[in-house]
Structures are given as C-alpha cells and as structure tokens.
Scaffold this active site. Structure first.
Site, PDB file in Angstrom:
ATOM      1  N   GLU A  44       0.826  -1.112   0.038  1.00  0.00           N
ATOM      2  CA  GLU A  44      -0.016   0.182  -0.027  1.00  0.00           C
ATOM      3  C   GLU A  44       0.777   1.209   0.096  1.00  0.00           C
ATOM      4  O   GLU A  44       1.879   1.286   0.684  1.00  0.00           O
ATOM      5  CB  GLU A  44      -0.874  -0.190   1.092  1.00  0.00           C
ATOM      6  CG  GLU A  44      -1.918   1.085   1.476  1.00  0.00           C
ATOM      7  CD  GLU A  44      -2.728   0.925   2.944  1.00  0.00           C
ATOM      8  OE1 GLU A  44      -3.651   1.540   2.529  1.00  0.00           O
ATOM      9  OE2 GLU A  44      -2.499   0.088   3.530  1.00  0.00           O
ATOM     10  N   LYS A 113      -9.336   3.123  -2.520  1.00  0.00           N
ATOM     11  CA  LYS A 113      -9.616   1.949  -1.182  1.00  0.00           C
ATOM     12  C   LYS A 113     -10.934   2.750  -0.690  1.00  0.00           C
ATOM     13  O   LYS A 113     -11.185   3.740  -0.469  1.00  0.00           O
ATOM     14  CB  LYS A 113      -8.645   2.418  -0.122  1.00  0.00           C
ATOM     15  CG  LYS A 113      -8.563   1.622   1.099  1.00  0.00           C
ATOM     16  CD  LYS A 113      -7.320   1.925   2.029  1.00  0.00           C
ATOM     17  CE  LYS A 113      -7.493   0.854   3.268  1.00  0.00           C
ATOM     18  NZ  LYS A 113      -6.278   1.158   4.081  1.00  0.00           N
ATOM     19  N   CYS A 174      -5.375  -3.585   2.081  1.00  0.00           N
ATOM     20  CA  CYS A 174      -5.190  -3.734   3.542  1.00  0.00           C
ATOM     21  C   CYS A 174      -6.406  -3.802   4.379  1.00  0.00           C
ATOM     22  O   CYS A 174      -6.990  -4.837   4.487  1.00  0.00           O
ATOM     23  CB  CYS A 174      -4.516  -2.573   4.115  1.00  0.00           C
ATOM     24  SG  CYS A 174      -3.487  -2.697   5.818  1.00  0.00           S
ATOM     25  N   SER A 356      22.084  -0.852  33.254  1.00  0.00           N
ATOM     26  CA  SER A 356      22.246  -1.038  34.778  1.00  0.00           C
ATOM     27  C   SER A 356      22.276  -2.397  35.033  1.00  0.00           C
ATOM     28  O   SER A 356      22.656  -2.499  36.603  1.00  0.00           O
ATOM     29  CB  SER A 356      20.834  -0.331  35.110  1.00  0.00           C
ATOM     30  OG  SER A 356      19.676  -1.258  34.845  1.00  0.00           O
TER      31      SER A 356
END
Length: 732
Positions: A44, A113, A174, A356
């Site tokens: 897309e 779309k 999509c 750490s």
C-alpha cells in the site's frame, strides 16, 4: 488447465524517500518478471511510503508519486506483466489511497480504497477519503505529463474488477481484508478469481495469526487466489511493518515470505491453477446459489491473456506449513530490524545504552546484540546492501569485511554502567559480563561526585541538605535524591553519545537508547527526563512479563548466558541506600506487581474499562482471592498513579510499537494529561458497589472463587485477562 504465475513482495520503503522507494519497486518488478510472473502486487502506498502522515496533505507528495509512476511506465518494467502499484491519487479535489494497475506501459485501472483504517496507530481519514460509489466506474483524467508520456488521456477509476480474456482480477487494500462486508464477497460471486491486497500492516506481538487466518478464510469461504503484499521495516516512525507477504489458494497458504528481515526487497512467486478455483466454487452449492442471484459489479475489459497453458513439468505450487514466531522471537527480531533501519538511515555511527544490569536495559542490550548477529548472517548470505551499510557504519577499512557479531558490536555499540553508592556489586558485574558476551565497548562510570556536587550546590543555595527516607528524610527528600541520580545519567548519556565517537576518532554521533517498558510507562514509574528519555526505545511497548520471558529465551538462543541471572534477580531501581534491613524493590515502590500492571493495562486499553468497569471485571476475575474492598483499593491505587503520572507520556521516548495496551501519547493512546487524580465520582461509585456487595453477602467463598477463576469471568469477556494472575496480591 489455466496456469497463472503470480508474484507478491515485501518492500522496505522509507516515507518521503522517493529515490529509495522507486528503486525498490523497480527491483521487485524485475525479480517478478525474472520468475516468469504475469502479475506483481506491491504494498500500500509503496511509491510514497505508508508513514508520510501529514506530508500526504502536500500536493508535492502526490505529484512526486505520479513522476515516479511515469518513470516506471516509460521504461520496460510493465511489459508483459500486470503491476499493482500503490500511491495517493487526487480526483475531483479529493485525495484517495489507490492501487494503480499498469500493463504494457499503459494504466488499466485505478482502484481507490473503500474502507479506511482509522483506529490504533492508523489515521487514514486525516489524509484520505473512502471511495463510496459502488455502482459505476468513472473516467479519470491523467496528469498532463503522464498522459503525454504514455499517450493515454483517461483511465477507468473506481470500484470494480478487470476482466482479462482468461481470468478476472480485483483488488482489496489492507483494511478491506478485515472488514465484515469485504469487497471480495461480491467480487467472488461475480467470478473474480484473483485478489490482490496491497497492505501497510505493522507488527504487534501475537498478531500475525489473525492476519494469516483472515487471508486463508478469505479464500476458504469464497474460493480464489489471494495475493498479499506488505511493507517491511521502519519507514521513519514508531511502527515496524512486518512483511509476511503470502499467497493463498482455496484456503491453503502456498507461499509465505519472511516476517522479520534486513532485506530491502523480497519477492515471492507461485504457480496457481485457476481451474482448481472454478472447481472448488462449483462444488459448494451455497456459493453457486448466491452467485446465481448476485449483484453485478462494474468491470473493465482487457483484451489480453495472462495465463499459460499446461506443459510438461509445470506443477502448481503446493501448500506450505505456516511459520509463526513465538513472542520471544518477535521481541528479538522485530526491534532488532527496526533498530538497524533507524541506524543506517539516520547516518548515526552506533548506539549508546545506559546499562544498569537490570532486566530492561539488559533486554535492550540483547536486542542490539541480536541485531549484530542478524547483520553478520545476512552478510554471510551475500546481501550486498546490508554489507555496504555495515561497512559504512562500522568504519571498516578497505578490504575488511564484518565476520563476527561481537567485533561488529565493539564498533557500533557503547554500554555505560553509571553507578552510585546505592548501586550493588551484583548489577555492576552483571552489566560487565553481558557487555563482554555481546561485545560492546563498555565503560564503568561512577557518578557520586556529580551527585555530591549538585547536593552541595543545593545546600549552598538553601541551607538544607536532603536525606533519604531510610535515614530519617521525608518522602519529598527521598524522591528528590532519587531523581537527581536518574537525571544525571540522562545528561551524561547524551554527552557521551555525542563526544565518544570524537574520542575514538570516528565521525558522526551515537543514538541514545532508552529502556523503560510499557508497564512502567502505564504506571508512570519512571523519572521524567531520566534514562527513559533517549533518542529511541526498542522495548517501550513491551511488557515486563514478556521481557522476562525474552531474557530466558535469549540466554539460550542468543548465547548470552548472563541474562539468566538478570532475569532471576528482583527488579530494583537502586536509587536508595542498601541496608542490612532494606533493599529497594520496584513492585514494593509501585504498590502493585508487574503482573497486575499488565492486567490493568489490558483492561484499560483493549477492553476500554474505566475505574468502575475495571473494578467490576476484577471482582469476577479475582473473586475468592480478594474481597471487594481489596479489589477496590487496588483499582483506585492504580488509577490514582496513572492519573498523576499521565503527563510523562507526553515526553515519552519514541518507542517500537509492540503491545496493544501501550499508553503512548503520540498517536496510539490519545487522552488528556491533566486529571483529577482523586477520581471523586468514579471512586464514589466503586465504594457504593462495595457496600452493596458486602450488604448482599453474595461474595463467593474461596473455593468457589478458585473454580470461577479457572473458567474466567462468566459473561464479562474478561477471563483471558486474568489468566496469568495466580497471585494478585504478590509484592505487597
């Protein structure tokens, strides 16, 4: 037998980098043609990149996309191959997210779309409009430069399909894959056999199976061939697009691409039998009946053949076993690939991490180590782009080739242990051992003198010197002393990131990596502008529970054995003095366990619970373990500190998106940052519910509650949330 070779792809695009995007599109088409494919589908918005966001509002973005498309059409790229190319198109002053279908240097059709993604990380309605006209295909006037270049004035635009001489094809984009009334249903009933989905789908832990199931089900219910293309990589933001291009036929997956990869281009092809689609559909009586009463969908006639006739040796591609990564692998590979993309595209020379010796920073260090391992593996496989990037970033001399992940890490990864008098020898030694296993350039930097200088200055200005709570100080003094240490580490980390390359006669700069997890962000258990403030954070959307599982996995599979010891150690900030009768612990400080935090986070975000509904659901999930008043206290305690600390999310370091309950304030979890932390109305309602439950005396016994806890919250839909909470009061 009608045989059709189809190709789909994963492309590592970069928003607004049209040169890179165009090069990748051309390369994918060339590879598809070399494989003999008659159809190629790409992701897309592949010409612009999916993550352009408000750049889509600029006319330049659409204009540059047309310029790139003209470049493709005036070459031989589309000769004898149908190409679906994703780009924005403006029609009648409205911007649409489109697939443009090209064949033999002409544009066959433009498909806008119809269902836009507009939740979670997606904001497509901000930039695009959905195409809502289903009954007709209209003429679109091509831009004059394109029209003159390809000798074509107009092109069919809208919802419909392409009817070739031997096959009918259509598009989904999509989100349309996941909608209830998907376009493919009517299209299949109209005889469309091949569906091309151009997607921009990002990674989220445990999400791939949902996507694969939708693709398989799309062809299982209606039959057909489904081609799925996706982006893959970091295109400039918090998301990692996780590829996994695939091809499915009649409910079976016959080809699957990688989910995580350092490659810029991956092309997947398969030979499909379209007669098998016809046979499959004709065998289902309900499909035949519905197709005979279908609603006609507009189409475009294309006088061209795409299929091949059967020849000896041509065998349709067989189904494959679907590959899923476990969550620990997803945490290792997804953020590693995201970091590599960010590193090579930012022109940085490496990373610097305040290490750490705790679980979070050790997880980040392991992810960088995994990144180095992936780079070496791809170089060994012959990936020239990865090799070129590694040579540049690592400042290798002519003739040198990276062959060892530890040696590569030494060149591009600094780790710094910034200890104080409150730090233990255990964390110091764990940090050193892990750095040696990964290969990072490690420094042990005591910062007590800097802390002391700040306190002396404060005492000079005010005449007072703060003390820790354990030494008789107030909560205010205690918190202030912890914050000084944390913020000094942030300032020192950025100073070293900018100057250490200079010290070692290297050009460029280092990116500072953050290491706060999603649960700490949700609770606000971090100092504003401490080491959680960095350039980017690969674990900012990963839960503590998942990170601990990742550490156990990485100790074995990445061969960083010290991580097993890191995982076994109780989480501690080491910002208060260590005494024989006192040792600072995260879960005690927070007043809740990380396990509980995960539950609160999922209820708050995924199940959309406010304080009252969270209380009600946890009463069901934890009944028999805690009384209503104890559940109420926990819920109120969480929401109090969530509200107090929400402002910290506004400055949260950009983090890799991995978890569906992330509190990230930029676009995923949009809420106010100034709350009435007393929640007077909501907490009053909770108190009333507690009184009613106590008065009714209907609270279940412990044995009944345990049985109910095993079966989940009946009727609430929340049983899954508390599945891992065997001891909700642990850590108090």
């Amino acid at each position: 037998m009608r045989l059709l070779r189809v190709a789909t792809c994963n492309l590592n695009q970069w928003a607004m980098d049209f040169d890179t995007n165009l090069r990748n599109v051309k390369e994918s088409i060339a590879r598809a043609k070399a494989a003999g494919a008659a159809i190629r589908v790409g992701p897309e918005l592949e010409l612009t990149g999916y993550g352009c966001e408000d750049h889509f509002l600029e006319q330049d973005t659409t204009a540059h996309a047309w310029e790139c498309l003209k470049d493709i059409l005036t070459g031989n790229y589309t000769d004898n191959i149908l190409c679906s190319i994703g780009m924005p198109v403006i029609f009648n002053s409205v911007r649409y997210n489109c697939q443009v279908f090209c064949l033999n240097r002409k544009i066959i059709m433009i498909r806008p779309k119809m269902s836009l993604a507009n939740d979670g990380n997606y904001r497509e309605f901000r930039w695009f409009s959905a195409w809502t006209f289903k009954d007709e295909i209209v003429d679109f006037q091509l831009p004059i430069e394109v029209s003159e270049a390809i000798s074509q004035d107009t092109v069919p635009f809208g919802y419909g399909y392409m009817r070739f001489l031997d096959v009918s094809l259509a598009a989904e984009t999509c989100e349309e894959l996941f909608t209830a009334n998907a376009p493919r249903i009517d299209l299949a009933l109209n005889g469309v056999e091949v569906f091309m989905n151009a997607s921009g789908s990002h990674h989220q832990l445990r999400k791939l199976n949902l996507r694969i199931d939708c693709i398989r089900n799309a062809t299982q219910t209606c039959g057909g061939v489904y081609m799925y293309a996706n982006h893959q990589g970091c295109d400039g933001g918090r998301l990692y697009y996780d590829g996994c291009c695939c091809i499915a036929v009649n409910g079976d997956l016959i080809a699957q691409g990688s989910q995580f990869s350092l490659k810029d281009v991956e092309v997947l092809d398969a030979l499909v039998d379209l007669d098998a689609v016809s046979s499959y559909r004709a065998s289902v009586s309900s499909f035949r009946e519905q197709a005979s009463h279908r609603k006609n969908v507009p189409f475009v006639k294309v006088p061209y053949k795409l299929c091949q006739s059967f020849q000896s040796g041509m065998i349709p591609t067989s189904p494959v076993e679907i590959v899923y990564h476990c969550p620990e692998e997803e945490i290792a590979f997804g953020p590693s690939c995201w970091l590599w993309d960010y590193l090579r595209r930012s022109q940085a020379s490496g990373f610097l991490l305040p290490l750490s010796g705790g679980a979070d920073s050790s997880s980040v260090a392991a992810i960088v180590g995994c990144m180095c391992q992936l780079v070496i593996k791809d170089i060994e496989k012959g990936d020239e782009q990865v090799k070129a990037d590694a040579l540049r970033i690592g400042h290798y001399k002519d003739g040198e080739i990276p062959t060892d992940s530890r040696e590569l890490a030494k060149r591009l990864f600094y780790t710094v242990y910034m200890g104080t008098e409150n730090s233990s020898e255990d964390t110091r030694s764990r940090a050193k051992r892990l750095a040696e296993e990964i290969g990072s350039f490690h420094l042990n930097v005591p910062i007590d003198s800097i802390v002391s200088a700040f306190l002396s200055l404060f005492e000079t200005l005010t005449g007072k010197r703060p003390r820790y709570k354990i030494d008789g100080g107030s909560n205010t003094e205690n918190l202030g002393l912890q914050n000084i240490q944390a913020r000094i580490r942030m300032v020192l980390a950025f100073m070293m990131a900018s100057l250490m390359p200079w010290v070692h006669n290297k050009s460029g700069f280092y990116l500072v990596l953050g290491s706060s997890n999603v649960d700490e962000g949700l609770r606000g258990y971090l100092t504003k502008y401490d080491c959680s403030s960095a350039d980017i954070n690969p674990i900012g959307s990963v839960s503590k529970q998942d990170l601990r599982a990742f550490l156990r996995w990485a100790a074995i599979h990445l061969k960083y054995s010290s991580l097993a010891e890191v995982e076994a150690a109780p989480p501690t900030a080491e910002l208060e003095p260590i005494r024989a009768n006192y040792n600072q612990l995260d879960e005690v400080d927070m007043g809740m366990t990380y396990e509980e935090l995960s539950i609160y986070g999922r209820l708050r975000k995924i199940f959309r619970c406010g304080p009252v509904s969270m209380f009600q659901n946890l009463c069901h999930s934890w009944c028999g373990r805690l009384s209503p008043s104890e559940v109420a206290d926990k819920v109120k305690h969480f929401f109090k500190y969530y509200a107090i600390n929400r402002h910290k999310m506004t400055v949260l370091t950009p983090s890799y998106h991995a978890e569906s309950y992330s509190p990230e304030d930029n676009r995923f979890d949009l809420r106010q940052f100034l709350y009435n932390s007393r929640w007077p109305y909501q907490f009053r309602k909770i108190n009333e519910l507690v009184q009613e439950m106590d008065k009714d005396g209907k609270w279940e016994t412990s044995a009944e509650g345990k049985l109910r806890g095993q079966t989940g919250a009946q009727g609430s839909g929340m049983g899954v949330v508390a599945a891992g909470s065997a001891n909700p009061s642990a850590g108090f």
